[in-house]
Enzyme design. Structure first.
Site, mmCIF file in Angstrom:
data_model
loop_
_atom_site.group_PDB
_atom_site.id
_atom_site.type_symbol
_atom_site.label_atom_id
_atom_site.label_comp_id
_atom_site.label_asym_id
_atom_site.label_seq_id
_atom_site.Cartn_x
_atom_site.Cartn_y
_atom_site.Cartn_z
ATOM 1 N N GLU A 112 15.383 51.093 -12.106
ATOM 2 C CA GLU A 112 15.899 50.300 -13.427
ATOM 3 C C GLU A 112 15.484 50.949 -14.444
ATOM 4 O O GLU A 112 15.288 50.319 -15.530
ATOM 5 C CB GLU A 112 16.694 48.759 -12.858
ATOM 6 C CG GLU A 112 17.206 48.444 -12.036
ATOM 7 C CD GLU A 112 17.129 46.760 -11.732
ATOM 8 O OE1 GLU A 112 18.106 46.811 -13.168
ATOM 9 O OE2 GLU A 112 16.901 46.314 -11.343
ATOM 10 N N SER A 157 21.365 45.407 -10.678
ATOM 11 C CA SER A 157 22.332 47.053 -11.066
ATOM 12 C C SER A 157 23.020 46.624 -10.249
ATOM 13 O O SER A 157 22.958 48.298 -9.921
ATOM 14 C CB SER A 157 21.178 47.537 -11.554
ATOM 15 O OG SER A 157 20.458 47.135 -12.704
ATOM 16 N N SER A 200 26.523 46.265 -21.212
ATOM 17 C CA SER A 200 25.704 45.106 -20.646
ATOM 18 C C SER A 200 27.040 43.637 -21.077
ATOM 19 O O SER A 200 27.495 43.621 -22.260
ATOM 20 C CB SER A 200 24.702 45.108 -20.830
ATOM 21 O OG SER A 200 23.898 45.407 -20.451
#
Length: 343
Positions: free
Chosen positions: A44, A180, A315
């Protein structure tokens, strides 16, 4: 409803360097020297870099002196020498969420925003987090946890037959750690289960196979800037293709978000209470995001807790903050000041 337009460019790999802060006003208080950690070597990394840039921008807007650094071999000597007022980790994946770096920061006695190493380890392991949260009274999907070693030694065909007998209907296969949605597969047909296991084991040595709960997917941000953990308005997640995949999370236009979520007051209150209970149960601090599925009867089912949630332009935490009628710089400012007070 909130719509995102991703106008940012992908950050480069060199994230060291200071961002000058605007002149602090008396209302803003004394400017702090803050190091934001982003990057790392996990799967990530790119997402972490995007989160870090956004945190730097928000803290600079709040009047602080901010430096963005990658957690490489120069980090610990740098922190020992320069000793910033506060660290703000924006590290996703094992770089920042398995507790290792957080333990080292505690050893340096440098205050940081977020959970301690022990709490991060509890949340990082999805099976551990689910067990603890289930014991606290929150609904958790039925699951089977399989190590890669046992999967091989016991024979994949035999293992999968037991899994399909024990867990009926659609399944979700995911790595036991990580975020994620990397390595996560929705399994609607038994024929797809072997490949889903391979994908999960690509990201971790342990995989979780759990019964899929159908309903409304929501994320609840929990913030504690010194007055105890409080749940922000839940954010409803509606992916275009029905699955909140890695692409749906970070590519603008692939998911529609509703902030606050389209829930009646009773259900919204129930999921908020469940998020705070999960946050407390896992021993988390300052900032977390707890993910749920709300079933057709309005019951929240715990999916996972994130100790360093995504803070990018697409996000969920920034959306929740905006839905709470506060600004992102205001909330981040409160978090760093609380961390500085803790010392």
């Amino acid at each position: 409803m909130s719509d995102f337009t991703d106008a940012s460019t992908e950050p480069d790999a060199n994230v060291s360097g200071a961002t000058p802060a605007p002149e602090a006003t008396p209302e803003a208080g004394t400017a702090l020297d803050i190091v934001v950690l982003a990057g790392g070597i996990s799967h990530e990394r790119d997402v972490s870099l995007r989160s870090g840039r956004k945190v730097v921008d928000a803290l600079a807007e709040a009047g602080h002196n901010v430096t963005l650094r990658d957690p490489d071999a120069t980090l610990l000597p740098y922190l020992a020498e320069h000793r910033p007022d506060v660290l703000f980790p924006a590290l996703h994946g094992s770089s920042g969420e398995d507790g290792s770096l957080l333990d080292l920061l505690a050893g340096l006695d440098v205050p940081h925003v977020g959970s301690a190493g022990a709490a991060a380890r509890r949340a990082w392991s999805k099976p551990v987090a689910s067990s603890l949260v289930r014991d606290a009274g929150i609904a958790v999907p039925a699951s089977i946890v399989l190590s890669h070693e046992s999967f091989r030694e016991l024979g994949a065909p035999s293992v999968l037959r037991v899994v399909q007998r024990a867990l009926v209907g659609d399944l979700v296969v995911k790595p036991a750690s990580g975020g994620s949605a990397q390595g996560v597969t929705i399994v609607a047909s038994p024929d797809d289960l072997p490949r889903a296991m391979v994908d999960a084991f690509t990201y971790a040595d342990v995989a979780v196979v759990e019964q899929r709960i159908f309903g409304t997917e929501v994320a609840v941000t929990v913030v504690d800037s010194g007055d105890g953990p409080q749940a922000l308005p839940p954010v409803e997640i509606v992916p275009t293709d029905g699955v909140y995949s890695f692409q749906a999370r970070y590519n603008a236009g692939e998911t529609t978000f509703f902030a606050p979520a389209r829930l009646d007051a009773e259900v919204s209150s129930a999921v908020a209470e469940a998020a705070v209970l999960a946050h407390r149960t896992l021993g988390l601090s300052d900032l977390s995001r707890v993910d749920f599925i709300i079933d057709s009867e309005g019951r929240p089912w715990f999916l996972e807790a994130n100790v360093v949630p995504g803070l990018t332009e697409t996000s969920l935490v920034p959306l929740a903050i905006e839905a709470s009628d506060r600004s992102v710089p205001e909330v981040y400012d409160a978090l760093v000041r609380n961390a500085a007070r803790r010392g």
